[in-house]
Design an enzyme around this catalytic site. Structure first.
Site, PDB file in Angstrom:
ATOM      1  N   GLU A  31       7.987 -22.093   5.641  1.00 20.92           N
ATOM      2  CA  GLU A  31       8.302 -21.162   6.605  1.00 20.92           C
ATOM      3  C   GLU A  31       9.651 -21.978   7.282  1.00 20.92           C
ATOM      4  OE1 GLU A  31       6.058 -22.167  10.870  1.00 20.92           O
ATOM      5  OE2 GLU A  31       4.722 -21.191   9.324  1.00 20.92           O
ATOM      6  N   GLU A  59       0.699  -1.303  -0.004  1.00 15.08           N
ATOM      7  CA  GLU A  59       0.224  -0.032  -0.175  1.00 15.08           C
ATOM      8  C   GLU A  59       0.867   1.516  -0.023  1.00 15.08           C
ATOM      9  OE1 GLU A  59      -3.243   0.523  -0.390  1.00 15.08           O
ATOM     10  OE2 GLU A  59      -3.786  -1.833  -0.497  1.00 15.08           O
TER      11      GLU A  59
END
Length: 317
Positions: A119, A88
């Site tokens: 992960e 953003e």
């Protein structure tokens, strides 16, 4: 119902709060109340972390002002939250895409579905981050609810060895991530209403903390002025209308004058405001360059120069 924050510290983010062991038998309204209280407590915990956020911002600003990049690193829910915050920054604040690196364990495919084992892959983490050649002006932010995610911790370790500023954000008080990072942000959210589901309280805390961190960085870097997104990317009709409203608020003018200023500025509000104050685009660019992109400082300097010119003219009369 007791304050949900009483659960903090019960087995960390992976623990179970016994108050919710029979939650599947509760009335719907009671489930919603419990979840709502958890969200509110998460935000309160973020507020308690403001001193840590302030230290991170103080350390990050000189590097970013020198042209450094901002990295977000994570896995699973935490990684997706980090990517959401980072992506953003370009449309909202005009942050250059080439100065933003988003690393998610398992790659972009892990945005939409779980990447099994990703992960835990520390070798992949080192390869992923070193491929971007992190350096001394870069700021690397690793986000992990547990604070122990191997991918995120290994990436921060590699970036720190390369000289970057490394920041770890964890929802547990202890963990490898906070040890590997140069600076840590601990937001201890405790056990979730649904045990281990860190998309809930921990996820809310991470998103809120990242909002505070990235927005304050952008404000300090001159991408906001008088509460307005003056470096916003104008890419559609709605944003063109918003840009025109901002220019009108900050510099005044008729619809035609505002449109002409925005057209001359390539849609950039900051430059359009300076044009409306009488600058050419070239002078606006030069002024912003002298003042690190800060619109307020550029306008202040312009005002001083105009005052000096008026003073000199008056003295010559």
């Amino acid at each position: 119902m007791n304050d949900i924050s009483d659960a903090a510290g019960i087995g960390g983010t992976e623990g179970q709060d016994p108050r919710f062991a029979e939650i599947d038998l509760w009335p719907t309204a009671s489930i919603l109340e419990a979840l709502a209280e958890a969200q509110m407590s998460a935000v309160a915990m973020v507020r308690a972390a403001i001193p840590e956020l302030e230290r991170v911002i103080a350390a990050a600003l000189p590097r970013l002002r020198a042209g450094g990049r901002l990295f977000y690193v994570g896995a699973g829910t935490s990684g997706r939250i980090g990517m959401q915050d980072g992506v953003e920054l370009t449309p909202t604040f005009g942050w250059a895409p080439e100065r933003l690196v988003l690393l998610l364990a398992g790659g972009t495919g892990a945005l939409f579905q779980a990447a099994e084992g990703a992960e835990d892959d520390e070798d992949a983490a080192r390869r992923d981050i070193l491929a971007h050649r992190p350096g001394g002006d870069d700021v690397v932010l690793g986000v992990a609810a547990s604070g122990n995610t191997p991918y995120t911790a290994a990436a921060l370790r590699a970036a720190r060895a390369a000289g970057s500023l490394t920041v770890g954000m964890s929802c547990n008080a202890e963990g490898r991530l906070l040890r590997e990072a140069e600076l840590g942000i601990g937001i201890v959210t405790g056990a979730e209403v649904i045990a281990g589901s860190t998309r809930l309280k921990a996820g809310t805390a991470q998103k809120a903390a990242l909002n505070l961190l990235s927005t304050t960085l952008m404000v300090r870097l001159g991408h906001a002025y008088r509460g307005q997104m003056v470096d916003m990317r104008v890419v559609n009709a709605k944003l063109r209308r918003r840009a025109a409203r901002m220019v009108r608020t900050l510099a005044g003018g008729t619809d035609d004058e505002i449109r002409q200023a925005l057209d001359a500025a390539g849609g950039n509000v900051k430059r359009a405001v300076l044009i409306r104050h009488g600058m050419t685009l070239e002078a606006a660019e030069a002024g912003l360059a002298r003042h690190g992109g800060d619109l307020r400082a550029t306008l202040d300097a312009m005002g001083r120069a105009m005052g000096d010119a008026r003073g000199a003219a008056a003295a010559g009369q």
